[in-house]
Design a protein around this motif. Structure first.
Motif, mmCIF file in Angstrom:
data_model
loop_
_atom_site.group_PDB
_atom_site.id
_atom_site.type_symbol
_atom_site.label_atom_id
_atom_site.label_comp_id
_atom_site.label_asym_id
_atom_site.label_seq_id
_atom_site.Cartn_x
_atom_site.Cartn_y
_atom_site.Cartn_z
ATOM 1 N N MET A 1 0.829 -1.211 0.000
ATOM 2 C CA MET A 1 0.000 0.000 0.000
ATOM 3 C C MET A 1 0.858 1.254 0.000
ATOM 4 O O MET A 1 1.915 1.287 0.592
ATOM 5 N N ASN A 2 0.366 2.255 -0.641
ATOM 6 C CA ASN A 2 1.162 3.472 -0.731
ATOM 7 C C ASN A 2 0.244 4.671 -0.599
ATOM 8 O O ASN A 2 0.146 5.514 -1.484
ATOM 9 N N THR A 3 -0.446 4.716 0.546
ATOM 10 C CA THR A 3 -1.465 5.754 0.691
ATOM 11 C C THR A 3 -0.896 7.117 1.054
ATOM 12 O O THR A 3 -1.601 8.085 1.064
ATOM 13 N N GLN A 4 0.356 7.165 1.386
ATOM 14 C CA GLN A 4 0.919 8.450 1.796
ATOM 15 C C GLN A 4 1.694 9.125 0.669
ATOM 16 O O GLN A 4 2.389 10.091 0.903
ATOM 17 N N GLY A 5 1.612 8.589 -0.497
ATOM 18 C CA GLY A 5 2.334 9.202 -1.589
ATOM 19 C C GLY A 5 3.841 9.053 -1.462
ATOM 20 O O GLY A 5 4.609 9.714 -2.132
ATOM 21 N N ARG A 6 4.242 8.187 -0.562
ATOM 22 C CA ARG A 6 5.684 7.969 -0.410
ATOM 23 C C ARG A 6 6.172 7.069 -1.528
ATOM 24 O O ARG A 6 5.388 6.413 -2.197
ATOM 25 N N LYS A 7 7.476 7.006 -1.650
ATOM 26 C CA LYS A 7 8.030 6.020 -2.566
ATOM 27 C C LYS A 7 7.777 4.643 -2.003
ATOM 28 O O LYS A 7 7.963 4.420 -0.809
ATOM 29 N N THR A 8 7.345 3.730 -2.803
ATOM 30 C CA THR A 8 7.227 2.372 -2.298
ATOM 31 C C THR A 8 8.610 1.769 -2.234
ATOM 32 O O THR A 8 9.561 2.302 -2.789
ATOM 33 N N HIS A 9 8.678 0.637 -1.580
ATOM 34 C CA HIS A 9 9.977 -0.017 -1.496
ATOM 35 C C HIS A 9 10.412 -0.453 -2.877
ATOM 36 O O HIS A 9 11.578 -0.428 -3.211
ATOM 37 N N VAL A 10 9.408 -0.810 -3.672
ATOM 38 C CA VAL A 10 9.733 -1.232 -5.029
ATOM 39 C C VAL A 10 10.333 -0.057 -5.789
ATOM 40 O O VAL A 10 11.353 -0.171 -6.455
ATOM 41 N N ASP A 11 9.705 1.141 -5.587
ATOM 42 C CA ASP A 11 10.276 2.346 -6.196
ATOM 43 C C ASP A 11 11.726 2.507 -5.766
ATOM 44 O O ASP A 11 12.612 2.760 -6.568
ATOM 45 N N ALA A 12 11.873 2.367 -4.448
ATOM 46 C CA ALA A 12 13.189 2.638 -3.883
ATOM 47 C C ALA A 12 14.238 1.692 -4.456
ATOM 48 O O ALA A 12 15.402 2.043 -4.566
ATOM 49 N N LEU A 517 0.577 15.054 11.475
ATOM 50 C CA LEU A 517 0.526 14.498 12.825
ATOM 51 C C LEU A 517 -0.472 13.362 12.963
ATOM 52 O O LEU A 517 -0.691 12.840 14.039
ATOM 53 N N ARG A 518 -1.111 13.020 11.852
ATOM 54 C CA ARG A 518 -2.043 11.883 11.892
ATOM 55 C C ARG A 518 -2.195 11.327 10.490
ATOM 56 O O ARG A 518 -1.934 12.011 9.501
ATOM 57 N N TRP A 519 -2.660 10.100 10.441
ATOM 58 C CA TRP A 519 -2.941 9.487 9.155
ATOM 59 C C TRP A 519 -4.275 10.012 8.643
ATOM 60 O O TRP A 519 -5.228 10.199 9.417
ATOM 61 N N VAL A 520 -4.333 10.264 7.341
ATOM 62 C CA VAL A 520 -5.576 10.698 6.713
ATOM 63 C C VAL A 520 -5.842 9.746 5.551
ATOM 64 O O VAL A 520 -4.926 9.440 4.784
ATOM 65 N N PRO A 521 -7.072 9.257 5.417
ATOM 66 C CA PRO A 521 -7.347 8.317 4.328
ATOM 67 C C PRO A 521 -7.085 8.957 2.973
ATOM 68 O O PRO A 521 -7.249 10.159 2.800
ATOM 69 N N GLU A 522 -6.691 8.140 2.042
ATOM 70 C CA GLU A 522 -6.375 8.553 0.676
ATOM 71 C C GLU A 522 -7.485 9.418 0.087
ATOM 72 O O GLU A 522 -7.243 10.479 -0.462
ATOM 73 N N VAL A 523 -8.725 8.961 0.251
ATOM 74 C CA VAL A 523 -9.866 9.664 -0.340
ATOM 75 C C VAL A 523 -9.932 11.097 0.177
ATOM 76 O O VAL A 523 -10.072 12.050 -0.588
ATOM 77 N N GLU A 524 -9.815 11.246 1.515
ATOM 78 C CA GLU A 524 -9.924 12.588 2.099
ATOM 79 C C GLU A 524 -8.801 13.490 1.626
ATOM 80 O O GLU A 524 -8.976 14.683 1.425
ATOM 81 N N GLU A 527 -9.570 14.619 -1.826
ATOM 82 C CA GLU A 527 -10.620 15.647 -1.811
ATOM 83 C C GLU A 527 -10.055 16.982 -1.355
ATOM 84 O O GLU A 527 -10.378 18.030 -1.897
ATOM 85 N N ALA A 528 -9.210 16.920 -0.332
ATOM 86 C CA ALA A 528 -8.633 18.155 0.193
ATOM 87 C C ALA A 528 -7.778 18.854 -0.856
ATOM 88 O O ALA A 528 -7.716 20.069 -0.926
ATOM 89 N N ALA A 529 -7.123 18.037 -1.683
ATOM 90 C CA ALA A 529 -6.228 18.606 -2.695
ATOM 91 C C ALA A 529 -7.016 19.260 -3.833
ATOM 92 O O ALA A 529 -6.533 20.170 -4.488
#
Lengths: 530, 449
Positions: A1-12, A517-524, A527-529
């Motif tokens: 899963m890559n819900t934080q927009g981080r590089k995945t390990h595969v990316d890395a 400071l907290r996890w936010v679901p991908e969907v939210e 939407e915020a963006a």
């Protein structure tokens, strides 16, 4: 899963995204054998799953008045085995005193005996309610009273306030006690507003004085790393409420002039608060009462080894002199002909009428009291004296063994911690921070860095009394090796460290600039963006 | 002295390395008059594991464990079932014996669970952000008031008469020394107070507990609007955090700061501590928030990781200008909270709350039917007040003699207030069986006859 927009390990790894920056793991998963990558608990949601079996709620007519029932919260659903794996894996990413030497100066990371854990979990302590009738908790009150007896006897002080929840909370309690005593004696504190705090004090000392409505005046240190007594005397006057001193101090030294300081403070009509964070260096060998101290908190987790669980809970009872003995928070335990009882309010017949109210809910950190008393009884009066002796011996051994390759900040003997600074790194391009990170790759938790502030690039090393000579020798060998490596010009080794940890150096500036400071679901987040 | 590894030979050789003849000479900076030559008198010598266990277990045996009898005690501390996995996991040495995560590369475990904790607290309270915990609910409450004073630059706090008396006391203690004003509304057993009327242009905040100390649950939306209209903040205290599984969260009612006691989730009663204070607020107030915070970031290889952050608010940098003097949290209790909450999940947390409410409704109906007992709370979650025809403290002592922990007499927390002497607080949780309720009903009948 890559819900934080981080590089995945595969990316890395460069397998998918070509992130050539790291091919460190060389695995598809990003895992490194026993070191497993672990998503957040929120990223492991199987909707509808739960790790507890609870019965169906009985059918009743709701009595919630005008309040609506809430909608979906957003908590993830996991089974028990999934939760156990998650937290087991997280635990494996932690250094702990159980894993190795944890020489974090001023934090006193010593062995945490498991007997203490067992005893704190006896239902007679863990499963009693703070508001049960006193007759049903006589053993708990007896335990608090017994621990209080030891703390008073070890410090030579006539009174102790047991309820503070941590060391800094104890400081607050002690300074409130001082302020209440001055108000009682002088009618008000409007004249005595200043508190003298040495530059080398813990950051909580000035914060505490301010939280008690005092202004803070810094006292400089002298060339030997101790409070400049003449500067202190010059600042004393009838507008000074108290001095807050740490002894042994944060440079790892005993304040040689402490009796003279106490006399001067008392002559000026002020009180002497001692930060007792370092009491384990002198327990059983020096009684703070004999030094002229009026109030001192004792961090039970440091001196008496209650485990610190990633930063708490703590417990910070405060011992008090005769002058302050009545100015305590509620509640407290008293012993009468009918057994033990609690004074919970100023309306209680046993109340002195001088108490200053509550500092926390209920009676104190009972779970910590049980652990501390178990530690105390295991050592006894003889063993606690040995605790201080061995803590001081170990620190001086480290100091003596590293003194030729690193730079001790002050002349010894030190107490239970050894202070070095970064002069030995001059010209190497290696900082204290870099050195600390290289220690991590060697399997050690770093010492306390950049504190105390009175020396540049501080290394404050506290081995504690529960380290063996073999353990210290291994540590010394590593520290010598690193010091020599730095001096030999291999700065790159330090700048790239740590290399073997679950994460390399982390971007702390970025974390503070745009706090997440907290996890936010991908969907939210999407939407915020938008 | 099994915890001290040095042998006599080690000590001799180490002294030789240091170049001193004895350990005593390492204490030479201590004034001679204060040096003790022998172990302190009046204290016992060291004891073996078996002896220590016997001594302390002896004290434990003199207490009545709440789980060993029918128990209905609440008033800010609640007996819930904690799954076995929770205590097992928090006793893993890597969690138990770790310190504050100052070195993030080797404390990602602690930092990640604190990040999860912060998220869970924000979600259940309906707020944007939470810190990594404070000492307990009462100290969180006092810190919230001091934060509201900083945010609004005002210094008068209005406290509800339905706020837990300990929360009121701790806030008042801080007010006395920190120098701000507290207006405490009278005890509000019937749920009739008009807090908005107490707010003026000097008021920094209104603190209200939901469910209230006497049980009532209320919709705070109108109060929030009234408080905001006067430029003050609404602080909502939650003494029983399980209620958040069922009730509209304070964040949705307009709270600016939510504080709560987290003991109910993952943590035992422990005779009052250690507990875990929850603290949540809006994004815009983050930099005013006290306590420790974990934030997300990336490492040198771009991988997600966690660090302690925003420490510029804290005592070790700001010293006398710090937002608070707190330098620790309730890390291990927060971990227990997080694990228990993870086990419950969306489904379990809601269900747990429903069971608690249903049990309390059953119990209230049962007690209301008794002669000499009247349920006072017109609404409640899992705890309510009943008026007895005799002083509640006496009744509770009688029940205790009969082996029943029958609730908390309000007089224990409001000593001397005659109008409250007949009130008893009774809490029911998922741990209470029908047989427990039978025992309380018949015990009360007996005690009141």
């Amino acid at each position: 899963m890559n819900t934080q927009g981080r590089k995945t390990h595969v990316d890395a790894l460069g397998v998918e995204g070509g992130g050539a920056a790291s091919a460190a793991a060389g695995t598809i998963s990003g895992n490194r054998a026993l070191m497993l990558e672990e998503p957040l608990i929120f990223e492991q949601d199987s909707p509808g799953t739960t790790g507890v079996d609870l019965p169906k709620p009985p059918a009743v007519k709701s009595r919630l008045g005008a309040v609506r029932e809430r909608g979906r919260i957003g908590l993830p659903g996991l089974s028990e085995p999934e939760v156990i794996r998650h937290y087991t894996r997280l635990s494996q990413k932690n250094f702990a005193i159980d894993s190795g030497l944890y020489p974090l100066g001023s934090c006193t990371m010593k062995h945490n005996p498991r007997l203490n854990e067992k005893l704190a979990r006896l239902p007679g302590f863990s499963d009693i309610h703070p508001l049960q009738p006193e007759r049903t908790v006589q053993g708990a009150l007896e335990l608090i009273d017994t621990l209080a007896h030891w703390l008073k006897t070890l410090t030579g002080m006539p009174a102790v306030a047991m309820s503070p929840a941590a060391g800094a909370h104890g400081e607050l309690c002690g300074m409130m006690s001082i302020r209440a005593a001055i108000e009682d004696r002088d009618g008000s504190t409007s004249r005595r507003r200043r508190v003298l705090v040495p530059e080398s004090a813990h950051g909580t000392n000035p914060a505490t004085a301010a939280a008690c409505g005092f202004t803070v005046d810094a006292i400089p240190a002298d060339a030997t790393g101790r409070v400049d007594v003449e500067a202190l005397k010059a600042k004393l006057g009838d507008d000074v409420a108290a001095i807050m001193l740490t002894n042994p101090n944060t440079c790892g030294l005993f304040e040689r002039d402490i009796v003279e300081i106490a006399e001067a403070v008392h002559a000026a009509g002020a009180y002497f608060y001692c930060d007792g964070a370092n009491f384990n260096a002198i327990v059983g060998r020096v009684r703070p009462a004999d030094l002229g101290i009026d109030a001192m908190h004792i961090n039970l987790h440091k001196t008496f080894s209650t485990p610190h669980g990633g930063g708490g809970p703590g417990s910070g009872p405060v011992v008090l002199s005769d002058a302050l003995a009545k100015f305590v928070p509620l509640p407290y335990v008293v012993h009468g002909p009918d057994g033990f009882s609690l004074v919970e309010s100023g309306a209680d017949e046993d109340s002195s009428g001088k108490e200053f109210g509550r500092l926390k809910g209920f009676h104190g950190q009972m779970g910590m009291f049980v652990r501390a008393l178990a530690y105390i009884l295991s050592h006894g009066a003889d063993g606690l004296r040995q605790v201080a002796s061995d803590a001081v011996l170990n620190a001086n051994y480290v100091m003596a063994s590293l003194g030729d390759v690193m730079t001790p900040s002050f002349e010894g003997p030190c107490m239970h911690e050894a202070l070095f600074d970064d002069r030995f790194l001059k010209g190497t391009g290696v900082t204290t921070l870099d050195f600390a990170k290289a220690m991590i790759d060697e399997g050690y938790h770093p010492m306390t860095m950049y504190f105390p502030l009175v020396v540049h690039g501080a290394f404050l090393i506290e081995p504690t009394e529960t380290e063996s000579k073999q353990s210290l020798d291994a540590f010394i060998r590593v520290m010598r090796g690193l010091a020599e490596r730095a001096k030999s010009g291999d700065a790159d080794h330090f700048l790239g460290a740590p290399r073997m940890t679950p994460r390399r150096r982390l971007d702390e500036t970025g974390a503070a600039r745009k706090p997440v400071l907290r996890w936010v679901p991908e969907v939210e987040r999407r939407e915020a963006a938008e | 002295m099994r915890y001290l590894p040095l042998t006599e030979a080690d000590r001799r050789s180490m002294l030789a390395t240091i170049g001193v003849p004895s350990v005593d000479s390492l204490f030479r900076d201590v004034p001679e008059s204060a040096r003790l030559a022998a172990p302190i008198e009046g204290l016992a010598p060291h004891a073996g594991e078996m002896e220590v266990e016997r001594m302390i277990a002896g004290m434990a045996a003199k207490n009545v464990a709440a789980g060993s009898v029918p128990s209905f005690l609440g008033a800010g501390a609640y007996r819930h079932h904690v799954p076995a996995a929770v205590d097992h996991l928090i006793q893993r040495g890597e969690f138990l014996t770790s310190y504050t995560p100052y070195q993030p590369e080797v404390t990602q475990g602690t930092l990640q669970y604190l990040f999860e904790f912060q998220t869970q607290v924000a979600l259940i309270t309906g707020m944007d952000v939470a810190n990594a915990s404070l000492y307990d609910g009462a100290t969180s409450c006092a810190e919230a008031v001091m934060m509201a004073n900083r945010v609004t630059r005002r210094s008068r706090a209005v406290l509800s008469g339905g706020l837990h008396p300990h929360y009121r006391d701790v806030t008042a203690t801080n007010a006395r020394f920190h120098g701000f004003e507290v207006v405490a509304a009278p005890a509000d057993a019937e749920g009739k107070e008009d807090l908005a009327a107490l707010v003026d242009d000097k008021t920094s905040c209104v603190v209200v507990q939901n469910p209230g100390f006497f049980g009532q649950v209320r919709d705070l939306t109108d109060l929030a609007a009234a408080v905001h209209a006067k430029g003050a903040l609404l602080i909502v205290a939650v003494a029983e955090v399980v209620s958040l599984g069922l009730l509209t969260p304070p964040g949705e009612m307009g709270a600016d700061i939510v504080v709560a006691e987290g003991q109910s989730i993952g943590n035992a009663l422990n005779f009052g501590g250690p507990y875990v204070g929850l603290f949540a607020t809006r994004d815009k107030y983050v930099r005013h928030m006290p306590g420790r915070l974990t934030g997300q970031t990336v490492d040198a290889e771009g991988r997600r990781g966690w660090v302690l952050t925003l420490s510029t608010r804290e005592q070790h940098i700001r010293r006398e200008k710090a937002t608070s003097n707190i330098c620790t949290n309730s890390g291990l209790c927060a971990l227990a909270f997080t694990i228990h909450m993870s086990l419950l999940g969306e489904e379990g947390f809601g269900r747990l709350a429903r069971i608690n409410h249903a049990k309390a409704v059953q119990l209230a109906d049962r007690l209301d039917a008794l002669k000499g007992v009247e349920v006072v709370s017109d609404s409640f979650f899992n705890e309510f007040a009943v008026r007895l025809k005799k002083p509640a403290a006496k009744v509770v002592n009688k029940l205790a003699k009969a082996g029943i922990l029958g609730g908390v007499p309000v007089s224990r927390l409001y000593p001397g207030d005659e109008a409250l002497a007949d009130l008893l607080l009774v809490a029911a949780t998922e741990t209470n069986t029908d047989a427990d309720m039978d025992a309380l009903a018949s015990g009360l009948k007996e005690a009141l006859s």
